[in-house]
Enzyme design. Structure first.
Site, PDB file in Angstrom:
ATOM      1  N   GLN A   1     -12.671  -0.150  -1.600  1.00 20.05           N
ATOM      2  CA  GLN A   1     -13.512  -0.488  -1.116  1.00 20.05           C
ATOM      3  C   GLN A   1     -14.708  -1.213  -1.439  1.00 20.05           C
ATOM      4  O   GLN A   1     -14.739  -1.719  -2.596  1.00 20.05           O
ATOM      5  CB  GLN A   1     -14.368   1.039  -0.949  1.00 20.05           C
ATOM      6  CG  GLN A   1     -13.566   2.100  -0.303  1.00 20.05           C
ATOM      7  CD  GLN A   1     -13.970   3.544  -0.447  1.00 20.05           C
ATOM      8  OE1 GLN A   1     -15.274   3.750  -0.134  1.00 20.05           O
ATOM      9  NE2 GLN A   1     -13.172   4.636  -1.109  1.00 20.05           N
TER      10      GLN A   1
HETATM   11  N1  LIG Z   1       2.871   3.054   7.270  1.00 18.85           N
HETATM   12  C1  LIG Z   1       2.293   3.009   6.376  1.00 18.85           C
HETATM   13  N2  LIG Z   1       1.540   3.481   5.715  1.00 18.85           N
HETATM   14  C2  LIG Z   1       1.167   3.336   4.396  1.00 18.85           C
HETATM   15  C3  LIG Z   1       1.801   2.439   3.415  1.00 18.85           C
HETATM   16  N3  LIG Z   1       1.358   2.295   2.329  1.00 18.85           N
HETATM   17  C4  LIG Z   1       0.402   3.030   2.301  1.00 18.85           C
HETATM   18  N4  LIG Z   1       0.227   3.494   3.445  1.00 18.85           N
HETATM   19  C5  LIG Z   1      -0.914   4.556   4.005  1.00 18.85           C
HETATM   20  O1  LIG Z   1      -1.956   3.997   3.972  1.00 18.85           O
HETATM   21  C6  LIG Z   1      -3.180   4.813   3.560  1.00 18.85           C
HETATM   22  C7  LIG Z   1      -3.771   4.186   2.437  1.00 18.85           C
HETATM   23  O2  LIG Z   1      -3.251   4.269   1.342  1.00 18.85           O
HETATM   24  P1  LIG Z   1      -3.878   4.161  -0.227  1.00 18.85           P
HETATM   25  O3  LIG Z   1      -2.684   3.990  -1.246  1.00 18.85           O
HETATM   26  O4  LIG Z   1      -4.820   5.465  -0.423  1.00 18.85           O
HETATM   27  O5  LIG Z   1      -4.579   2.852  -0.248  1.00 18.85           O
HETATM   28  P2  LIG Z   1      -5.481   2.002  -1.330  1.00 18.85           P
HETATM   29  O6  LIG Z   1      -5.123   0.708  -1.422  1.00 18.85           O
HETATM   30  O7  LIG Z   1      -5.159   2.734  -2.585  1.00 18.85           O
HETATM   31  O8  LIG Z   1      -6.983   2.494  -0.956  1.00 18.85           O
HETATM   32  P3  LIG Z   1      -8.243   2.494  -1.899  1.00 18.85           P
HETATM   33  O9  LIG Z   1      -7.943   3.426  -2.944  1.00 18.85           O
HETATM   34  O10 LIG Z   1      -9.333   3.274  -0.780  1.00 18.85           O
HETATM   35  O11 LIG Z   1      -8.391   1.258  -2.265  1.00 18.85           O
HETATM   36  C8  LIG Z   1      -2.777   6.122   3.207  1.00 18.85           C
HETATM   37  O12 LIG Z   1      -2.679   7.030   4.341  1.00 18.85           O
HETATM   38  C9  LIG Z   1      -0.965   5.847   3.074  1.00 18.85           C
HETATM   39  O13 LIG Z   1      -0.191   6.676   3.268  1.00 18.85           O
HETATM   40  C10 LIG Z   1       3.261   1.725   4.210  1.00 18.85           C
HETATM   41  O14 LIG Z   1       3.890   0.949   3.574  1.00 18.85           O
HETATM   42  N5  LIG Z   1       3.292   2.090   5.457  1.00 18.85           N
END
Ligand SMILES: Nc1nc2c(ncn2[C@@H]2O[C@H](COP(=O)(O)OP(=O)(O)OP(=O)(O)O)[C@@H](O)[C@H]2O)c(=O)[nH]1
Ligand SMILES: [Mg+2]
Lengths: 241, 932
Positions: free
Chosen positions: A72
């Site tokens: 974020q």
């Molecule tokens: N369709 C799809 N959704 C995904 C994929 N990878 C992650 N997501 C979705 O994307 C959303 C965010 O994933 P996170 O792993 O929380 O993202 P992050 O990068 O850790 O985000 P922050 O912790 O806020 O920095 C979740 O709802 C996951 O289910 C993917 O390869 N395909």
């Protein structure tokens, strides 16, 4: 186990690598790391990360400690606190989020120009994530948009992934092991050569002592042998420096 | 030397209902303990013990332990830590692999330094904090828990502490139970209202977790969060309710604590909760104790009769199996305001039983409680005399002291000597804190048996010579001063003891206080000259604050005693060479005033000083410098200090002026002045002259609660109505109080309160103009009606309906009396002030107060009617006298001093001769007219 691995074990060095996992929020960083963990340690629901969290997973030859940072906006300036000890970077891009590709590029450029990163040959693995989404860009397109070809002084690699199924992740991690091992082996060979020199030096100490000029018998033994030792000493010193 | 940073006094926690979280407070407690602050030793020991225990939990301490044992000294392994060196060491947190043992040691050092009050700059603290976050890599349990402690300690000094949020949420929901509780506590310390929403789900789960330590941690943390985000925590009531039925005694206790704090502003809800729990019963004795406290607080607030079910509940707890509960109930009953002997009896007999318990803690608790209520219920306590006598020789000195002092408070005059002898035998063995208890007992005794004052004075002067801390010395000095004031014949001995004391007194505050007293009382003794030496010694030997106080005292001798004047002038001359500005200024000022040899000047500038509010003066002067004008600065524009403050101020003034100006806390009136000045409608009213005490305009238990504060200005009055809406299904808007005056008072403007949601107090104002053509019209009655727009709303969400309707509510009448036009001003030397005002407008009249039976009653009536300040302690009528003179001083609206001398004689009712003096004739007339 190779020779170097044995040596490493003998020296008490473990193959632990610190990896920073960076990228914009919602790009799937936490989901990817979660996938890479052993199945019994995986968690079901993933929420946006606040700050960072430390996760661990192993491959056949390396053990990874991952700093999963929050993507974020207001937390991105906290990444740099951890740059120093990162030995590799995993940079995750949401390939379906075309709108924010420029933001991702901006963050990447800031990262690459940071003093703690700029002059290091630190390997960077790019995951073009969410390839399953209908309007996802290809990894080639992503690397163009991020101008990855401009990165000359660091090993890098990009692969398309789907964190939900795990597709593509293994390929990326396998690639990462390469530069890390090279890196690692270089270190080891440096240590072992230094060690060899030391051994040589130690083995010569009696000679040096015996033929040094301070020896009371030195005048009796001047001769060709003496010269040879002298030369060897010089060689040794040059080698060590 | 370690620099000390001021720390909040957390110990309060232990004395009120919310005493739940020891953990968070403990670190600070320990540091306070080290600083030797004046807390009860129990709390201090508990704090120290808690902290030490935690340190012991970390193995590395063992090493130091051994060393200590060997060297035989109790030296502290962390004594000579250098902050910069420790922070340097903290760099190893960045190394891989992590060495838990070394990191632990360094974290301990950091926490130790923090608890010593060492100041950490934001940058260095943040750097250390971020280095520490890397330690989450390690799975070493001890190290992780030390990290939690560090997070809590650094939560307020490092930046970006939220960086550890995810790491902590992970631990809090993880599999390791040892991590979960502490992680919750740490998490709540770094979370603010906005972040709280993000962890809300986890908190709810944790509250009902089946592991007691997790549930307790979540409950206690919630309790802390209530202060910050009441609305969020309120949503966790159901979970807390579930936890309250837990089998674990701690969980139940903490849950009850949270429930209570969520509801404490809603009396009805608290009552309901009490009913529920007293019926269903509880497992936890701690929870029982808390219920008892809640119940007695409620009884106190509602002034509920002792036939209430709450009282029955408390009484039933006297028969509880658990001693702690029994004690709590007994203590609650004896502390209740008006208990009959019959209600008291069972509680006292419980305490009596405890007095002979083999457990020291119970004996201590019982005797301490008896000691506290000895003055209130002497007969009940006397019933335990036999048991108390037995405790005099108790091997625990604290118990013995309390027993003796209790006996002193209740005993007969004849037993005083014996008890005093007993206590002198070990007074040197007890701690300062208990010495203070002894002094307080003596003070009470002196009031009861004034004839014993010489014994007491002797004893006190001996105590004054012994070693002891500030609190102890202050208690003695206060006690001696009050004896002097009560018994004129003890004045000279008392002053002599105090003079001796200041010859070797390390406490500036006490020295200045005594010097002030000497200046006030000394000149009026038969032999004033003998005090001069003591006072002048101070000028030679002491710090600036004391020297300045000594100069002021000297001047008072010169002003009062003509034969001393020449020598005082010589001494002041010498003070004009002092190295300190304040001392020199005072000396020069007094010198010049004294040289005029005018009684009026002396009275105005030496005896009676300024009676303005200090913060007010500062503000006015600042304003004056901002808007330069031809006119000289007018002292009349400065708001007056309210009387009790004047008295205090004079005492601390010397300290305050020379060193700590920020110590002058603004008074209640200064705060009002500020608040009113912020309202545009009230610009240009001039300085606030007086604010009355709040007057209730509604009964206690009504739909709306309204009280009024009357603010008087030079030509106007502002009525501030503090309104509370106690209906949770209504939102009031545009609230104002309409006023109908009975006299020629003119309502100028209403300032409504825009909105009044349930249970959030708000204020509306009414501005009136005082009639300027008739200065004698000082009293008026207003009929008041509150008018507003009602919008009904959903009691649960607070969501109001779209439209509303007008409504009104009749309030009680509001009276403005002469007292609202007079500000109390204390004239330390009434005679001088009386001469200063002079008899130009003096008037005298005699009245008969037929309905009054005693002089005391008459004095009380006059004071409250005129709202003036009694001087020279003339509000106290000596016993067995049938005549008395009362001196009253004040300032009338507009800035004229007004003085009243009332001669009272008792004969078949009270006859009163009133003499009034003022610089303005109208004022004299007003006073006499309103008395008649
Ligand atoms: N369709 C799809 N959704 C995904 C994929 N990878 C992650 N997501 C979705 O994307 C959303 C965010 O994933 P996170 O792993 O929380 O993202 P992050 O990068 O850790 O985000 P922050 O912790 O806020 O920095 C979740 O709802 C996951 O289910 C993917 O390869 N395909
Ligand atoms: Mg994440």
């Amino acid at each position: 186990m190779g020779l170097f691995d044995k040596l490493a074990a003998w020296l008490g060095l473990k193959k632990e690598v610190n990896v920073l996992c960076l990228g914009l929020d919602n790009s799937g960083k936490t989901t990817i790391i979660n996938r890479l963990k052993p199945s019994n340690a995986q968690v079901q629901d993933i929420v946006p990360t606040i700050g960072f969290s430390i996760e661990k997973f192993k491959t056949s030859s390396l053990s990874f400690t991952v700093f999963d940072m929050s993507g974020q906006g207001r937390y991105r300036n906290l990444w740099e606190h951890y740059y120093k000890e990162g030995q590799a970077i995993i940079f995750v891009i949401d390939s379906a989020d075309k709108l924010r590709m420029v933001v991702a590029k901006e963050e990447l450029d800031t990262l690459l120009n940071h003093p703690d990163i700029k002059h290091r040959r630190i390997p960077i693995l790019f995951f073009a994530n969410k390839m399953d989404m209908r309007d996802a860009l290809t990894s080639v397109k992503v690397s163009q948009l991020l101008c990855l070809e401009n990165i000359k002084d660091k090993p890098w690699h990009i692969c398309a992934t789907n964190a939900l199924t795990g597709d593509g992740l293994q390929e990326g991690v396998d690639w990462l092991q390469g530069p890390l091992r090279i890196h690692f082996n270089l270190l080891l060979s440096y240590i072992s050569s230094a060690l060899a020199n030391l051994l040589l030096f130690v083995s010569l100490i009696p000679n040096i002592f015996m033929y040094s000029t301070v020896s009371p018998f030195s005048s009796l033994h001047r001769g060709p042998f003496h010269c040879r030792v002298k030369r060897k000493q010089q060689q040794l010193l040059r080698y060590c420096s | 030397m370690v620099r000390k940073r001021p720390l909040p006094l957390l110990t309060r926690k232990y004395s009120d209902v919310s005493s739940v979280d020891v953990d968070v407070a403990t670190g600070r407690q320990f540091s306070l303990w080290l600083r030797g602050s004046s807390f009860s030793s129990v709390a201090r020991l508990r704090a120290a013990f808690g902290f030490i225990c935690r340190l012991y939990a970390f193995k590395m301490i063992k090493k130091f332990d051994k060393k200590d044992e060997e060297s035989g000294s109790g030296s502290n392994p962390f004594q000579h830590l250098e902050k910069s060196a420790v922070l340097q060491e903290a760099r190893i947190f960045n190394e891989t692999p992590i060495n838990p043992r070394r990191c632990l040691h360094i974290l301990t050092k950091i926490i130790y330094l923090l608890n010593q009050g060492e100041h950490f700059g934001t940058t260095e603290a943040t750097e250390a904090f971020f280095a520490m976050t890397r330690l989450f890599q390690s799975n070493d349990q001890t190290l992780r828990r030390m990290c939690y402690l560090t997070i809590k300690e650094m939560a307020n000094i490092s930046e970006d502490v939220i960086i550890v949020t995810s790491s902590l949420t992970k631990d809090m929901t993880g599999k390791e139970d040892v991590y979960r509780g502490p992680a919750i506590r740490a998490l709540c310390r770094i979370t603010d209202t906005t972040m709280l929403q993000a962890i809300e789900r986890y908190m709810k789960q944790a509250i009902v977790d089946k592991v007691p330590s997790v549930s307790s941690s979540a409950l206690v943390s919630s309790l802390h969060m209530v202060k910050m985000s009441y609305d969020v925590v309120k949503r966790w009531v159901n979970e807390a309710q579930e936890a309250a039925s837990s089998d674990n005694i701690m969980v139940q206790y903490h849950a009850l604590g949270l429930l209570y704090h969520l509801r404490k502003n809603d009396r009805l809800a608290v009552t309901k909760m009490l009913n529920k729990f007293t019926k269903s019963g509880l497992k936890s004795p701690f929870a029982y104790c808390m219920l008892i406290r809640i119940a007695s607080k409620l009884l106190d607030e509602t002034e509920g009769g002792h036939d209430s079910p709450l009282f029955d509940f408390i009484e039933s707890c006297l028969r509880n199996k658990n001693e702690m509960v029994v004690y709590e109930a007994a203590s609650a009953i004896v502390h209740m305001p008006n208990c009959t002997a019959r209600e008291l009896a069972p509680a006292v007999s419980v305490l009596q039983l405890f007095c002979s318990s083999p457990k020291a803690a119970l004996r201590y608790a019982a005797v301490r409680t008896l000691n506290k209520v000895a003055m209130k219920h002497p007969s009940a306590v006397t019933a335990c005399n036999l048991d108390l006598e037995n405790l005099i020789t108790d091997s625990n000195r604290s118990i013995a002291t309390l027993a003796i002092t209790t006996l002193l408070k209740t005993g007969s005059e004849s037993s005083v000597d014996r008890l005093m002898k007993q206590i002198s035998s070990f007074v040197s063995e007890i701690s300062d804190e208990f010495k203070v208890v002894v002094v307080q007992a003596i003070s009470a005794l002196c009031q009861k048996y004034p004839r014993k004052h010489s014994v007491m004075m002797n004893f006190l002067s001996n105590m004054l010579r012994d070693d002891g801390g500030f609190e102890y010395k202050r208690a003695i000095v206060d006690c001696i001063i009050s004896i002097i004031e009560e018994n004129p014949e003890s004045k000279e001995t008392g002053l002599a003891h105090l003079c001796e004391f200041i010859e070797d007194c390390e406490h500036t505050v006490l020295a200045t206080k005594i010097l002030h007293l000497l200046g006030k009382e000394g000149p009026r003794t038969p032999q004033p000259s003998k005090y001069i030496r003591f006072i002048f010694n101070r000028v030679v030997l002491e710090s600036e604050a004391v020297r300045a106080a000594a100069v002021s005292a000297l001047a008072k001798f010169g002003a009062q005693n003509d034969d001393l004047l020449p020598s005082v002038l010589v001494l002041l001359q010498r003070c004009m060479m002092d190295s300190d500005d304040e001392v020199r200024d005072r000396a020069t000022f007094y010198m010049n005033v004294l040289q005029q040899k005018q009684k009026a000047l002396n009275a105005a500038y030496i005896f009676n000083g300024l009676s303005v509010s200090i913060p007010g003066l500062e503000k006015s002067l600042h304003q004056y410098t901002l808007e330069p004008s031809e006119k000289p600065f007018d002292m009349k524009t400065v708001p007056l200090a309210t009387a009790p403050i004047t008295e205090q101020k004079t005492e601390i003034a010397p300290v305050a002026t020379s060193k700590l100006p920020e110590k002058l806390a603004p008074s209640r009136q200064d705060i009002y002045q500020e608040q009113l000045a912020a309202i545009p409608e009230f610009q240009g009213l001039g300085p606030l002259f007086k604010s009355s005490e709040p007057v209730q305009l509604t009964e206690a238990e009504t739909e709306y609660v309204v009280r009024c504060i009357k603010h008087t200005f030079a030509g106007h009055m502002v009525f501030q109505f503090d309104c509370t809406n106690t209906l949770n299904d209504q939102l009031l808007q545009k609230v104002l109080v309409q006023m109908e005056p009975s006299e020629a008072y003119e309502v100028v403007q209403y300032v409504p309160a825009p909105s009044l949601p349930y249970s959030q107090p708000g204020s509306c104002y009414t501005l009136i103009r005082l009639p300027d053509d008739d200065p004698t019209a000082v009293s008026c009655t207003f009929s008041c009606t509150m008018k507003y727009l009602v919008r009904d709303c959903d009691p649960n969400t607070g969501e109001p309906d779209d439209d509303g309707y007008d409504d009104e509510y009749v309030l009680e009448d509001l009276e403005v009396t002469v007292a609202d036009h007079i500000q109390k001003v204390l004239k330390p030397n009434f005679g001088a002030a009386w001469d200063e005002v002079g008899d130009e407008f003096e008037k005298e009249e005699t009245f008969a107060l037929a309905s009054v039976r005693t002089l005391d009653e008459a004095v009380g009536n006059i004071i409250s009617f005129l709202g003036m300040q009694p001087c020279e302690r003339s509000d106290k009528v000596p016993e067995n006298k049938n005549s008395h003179v009362l001196f009253l001083a004040g300032v009338f609206r507009g800035g004229h001093d007004v003085l009243v001398r009332a001669r009272l004689a008792l004969a078949d009712g009270v006859t009163m001769q009133v003499t009034v003096r003022s610089g303005d004739e109208n004022v004299v007339d007003v006073i006499l007219a309103s008395v008649g």
